[in-house]
Design a protein around this motif. Structure first.
Motif, PDB file in Angstrom:
ATOM      1  N   ASP A 187       0.929  -1.296  -0.020  1.00 41.71           N
ATOM      2  CA  ASP A 187       0.064   0.102  -0.260  1.00 41.71           C
ATOM      3  C   ASP A 187       0.732   1.298   0.027  1.00 41.71           C
ATOM      4  O   ASP A 187       0.763   2.507   0.745  1.00 41.71           O
ATOM      5  CB  ASP A 187      -0.993  -0.010   1.102  1.00 41.71           C
ATOM      6  N   ILE A 188       1.859   1.205  -0.971  1.00 45.34           N
ATOM      7  CA  ILE A 188       2.730   2.460  -1.026  1.00 45.34           C
ATOM      8  C   ILE A 188       2.449   3.337  -2.649  1.00 45.34           C
ATOM      9  O   ILE A 188       2.158   4.423  -2.458  1.00 45.34           O
ATOM     10  CB  ILE A 188       4.157   2.244  -0.775  1.00 45.34           C
ATOM     11  N   ILE A 189       2.247   2.397  -3.428  1.00 48.23           N
ATOM     12  CA  ILE A 189       1.991   2.795  -4.740  1.00 48.23           C
ATOM     13  C   ILE A 189       0.579   3.393  -4.965  1.00 48.23           C
ATOM     14  O   ILE A 189      -0.102   2.824  -4.537  1.00 48.23           O
ATOM     15  CB  ILE A 189       2.241   1.903  -5.915  1.00 48.23           C
ATOM     16  N   ARG A 243       4.305   8.763 -10.480  1.00 48.99           N
ATOM     17  CA  ARG A 243       5.310   8.493 -11.704  1.00 48.99           C
ATOM     18  C   ARG A 243       6.294   7.667 -11.054  1.00 48.99           C
ATOM     19  O   ARG A 243       6.983   7.927  -9.929  1.00 48.99           O
ATOM     20  CB  ARG A 243       5.878  10.035 -11.890  1.00 48.99           C
ATOM     21  N   ILE A 244       6.508   6.581 -11.817  1.00 49.35           N
ATOM     22  CA  ILE A 244       7.152   5.366 -11.237  1.00 49.35           C
ATOM     23  C   ILE A 244       8.278   4.941 -12.476  1.00 49.35           C
ATOM     24  O   ILE A 244       8.063   4.972 -13.426  1.00 49.35           O
ATOM     25  CB  ILE A 244       6.327   4.047 -10.975  1.00 49.35           C
ATOM     26  N   PRO A 250       2.836  -5.551 -14.833  1.00 49.30           N
ATOM     27  CA  PRO A 250       1.730  -6.181 -13.862  1.00 49.30           C
ATOM     28  C   PRO A 250       1.133  -4.918 -12.987  1.00 49.30           C
ATOM     29  O   PRO A 250      -0.074  -4.815 -12.703  1.00 49.30           O
ATOM     30  CB  PRO A 250       2.438  -7.151 -13.270  1.00 49.30           C
ATOM     31  N   ILE A 251       2.091  -4.143 -12.371  1.00 46.23           N
ATOM     32  CA  ILE A 251       1.602  -2.990 -11.553  1.00 46.23           C
ATOM     33  C   ILE A 251       0.889  -2.120 -12.547  1.00 46.23           C
ATOM     34  O   ILE A 251      -0.223  -1.451 -12.079  1.00 46.23           O
ATOM     35  CB  ILE A 251       2.773  -2.357 -10.925  1.00 46.23           C
ATOM     36  N   LYS A 252       1.115  -1.835 -13.709  1.00 53.82           N
ATOM     37  CA  LYS A 252       0.688  -0.654 -14.622  1.00 53.82           C
ATOM     38  C   LYS A 252      -0.822  -1.281 -14.861  1.00 53.82           C
ATOM     39  O   LYS A 252      -1.701  -0.634 -15.304  1.00 53.82           O
ATOM     40  CB  LYS A 252       1.552  -0.551 -15.946  1.00 53.82           C
ATOM     41  N   ILE A 253      -0.840  -2.868 -15.460  1.00 50.65           N
ATOM     42  CA  ILE A 253      -2.096  -3.362 -15.638  1.00 50.65           C
ATOM     43  C   ILE A 253      -3.130  -2.979 -14.538  1.00 50.65           C
ATOM     44  O   ILE A 253      -4.425  -2.845 -14.718  1.00 50.65           O
ATOM     45  CB  ILE A 253      -1.829  -4.700 -15.890  1.00 50.65           C
ATOM     46  N   MET A 254      -2.591  -3.470 -13.155  1.00 48.20           N
ATOM     47  CA  MET A 254      -3.763  -3.049 -12.047  1.00 48.20           C
ATOM     48  C   MET A 254      -3.839  -1.741 -11.623  1.00 48.20           C
ATOM     49  O   MET A 254      -4.989  -1.481 -11.120  1.00 48.20           O
ATOM     50  CB  MET A 254      -3.240  -4.043 -10.802  1.00 48.20           C
TER      51      MET A 254
END
Length: 239
Positions: free
Chosen positions: A66-68, A73-74, A87-91
């Motif tokens: 629960d930080i992102i 901007r990553i 995978p993070i971008k998809i979610m």
């Protein structure tokens, strides 16, 4: 268990819901990965179930802490086949992701994934981390840096921290040796003006894998001269 259920049930353990559209995006991603892996070295993992657990769920464990946040901007430093950032971008589609890799053929693969999966607000950066970290367009411009690379922590800190804004985070995925690596990173942490905020123990669902996620907060600006020139951080780590 089919792959959709595997992903859905695995994410439920972290209280994360997945849509049908996101499920289809992960399937396209896997198919593209396996297609390109026939002609270039992207992953040693080729079993679909293992891709879903050891790549997708492992990458998405970064969301369990629960930080992102949406809008972040990553930058994913040394992203390889796109883990953990795609995978993070998809979610979390409202994040802005920069995929950095030193190998142009991997960047071309990632562009193809982005096109097929219809990812927006994504940038592909072909560069060494040391060079990009000195570039004014990327230096201290990111809320979060990610790395799932195998380099020792002092080396990763010098690669990644220069990208992060003061007050931002470096999220580093590590294996069982994480705590030992932290002990050897004191010098790098001090020089680069950052500190270990927390270390999370992560069990990857449907596997026996136990990983650590190290959360490092940037407390001050990166000193001039860091990162050092390409090749130096790995040859002469700040340790």
């Amino acid at each position: 268990m089919n792959l959709e259920n595997l992903l859905e049930d695995g994410l439920k353990k972290w209280n994360i819901e997945i849509s049908k559209l996101q499920q289809s995006q992960f399937k396209i991603y896997m198919d593209t990965l396996l297609e390109y892996n026939k002609v270039m070295n992207l992953t040693a993992i080729e079993d679909p179930q293992d891709i879903y657990t050891k790549h997708f769920l492992d990458s998405l464990s970064c969301l369990s802490i629960d930080i992102i946040k949406n809008g972040d901007r990553i930058i994913d430093v040394g992203t390889g086949a796109g883990f953990p950032s795609i995978p993070i971008k998809i979610m979390k589609k409202d994040t802005h992701i920069t995929l950095l890799d030193s190998l142009n053929k991997r960047i071309n693969f990632l562009k193809e994934v982005g096109n097929r999966v219809s990812l927006e607000n994504i940038e592909y950066l072909h560069s060494r981390a040391e060079d990009a970290g000195l570039n004014k367009n990327h230096r201290e411009k990111y809320d979060i840096a990610l790395a799932r690379a195998v380099a020792p922590l002092p080396v990763l800190l010098e690669y990644c921290i220069p990208f992060v804004k003061k007050g931002g985070y470096f999220i580093c995925q590590k294996g069982p040796s994480a705590l030992e690596e932290i002990k050897g990173a004191d010098k790098a942490l001090k020089i680069l003006n950052c500190e270990i905020e927390k270390v999370f123990d992560i069990d990857i669902p449907f596997t026996e894998l136990n990983h650590k996620i190290i959360v490092i907060k940037k407390t001050g600006n990166t000193p001039k001269g860091y990162p050092r020139k390409a090749g130096k951080p790995s040859k002469e780590p700040l340790a």
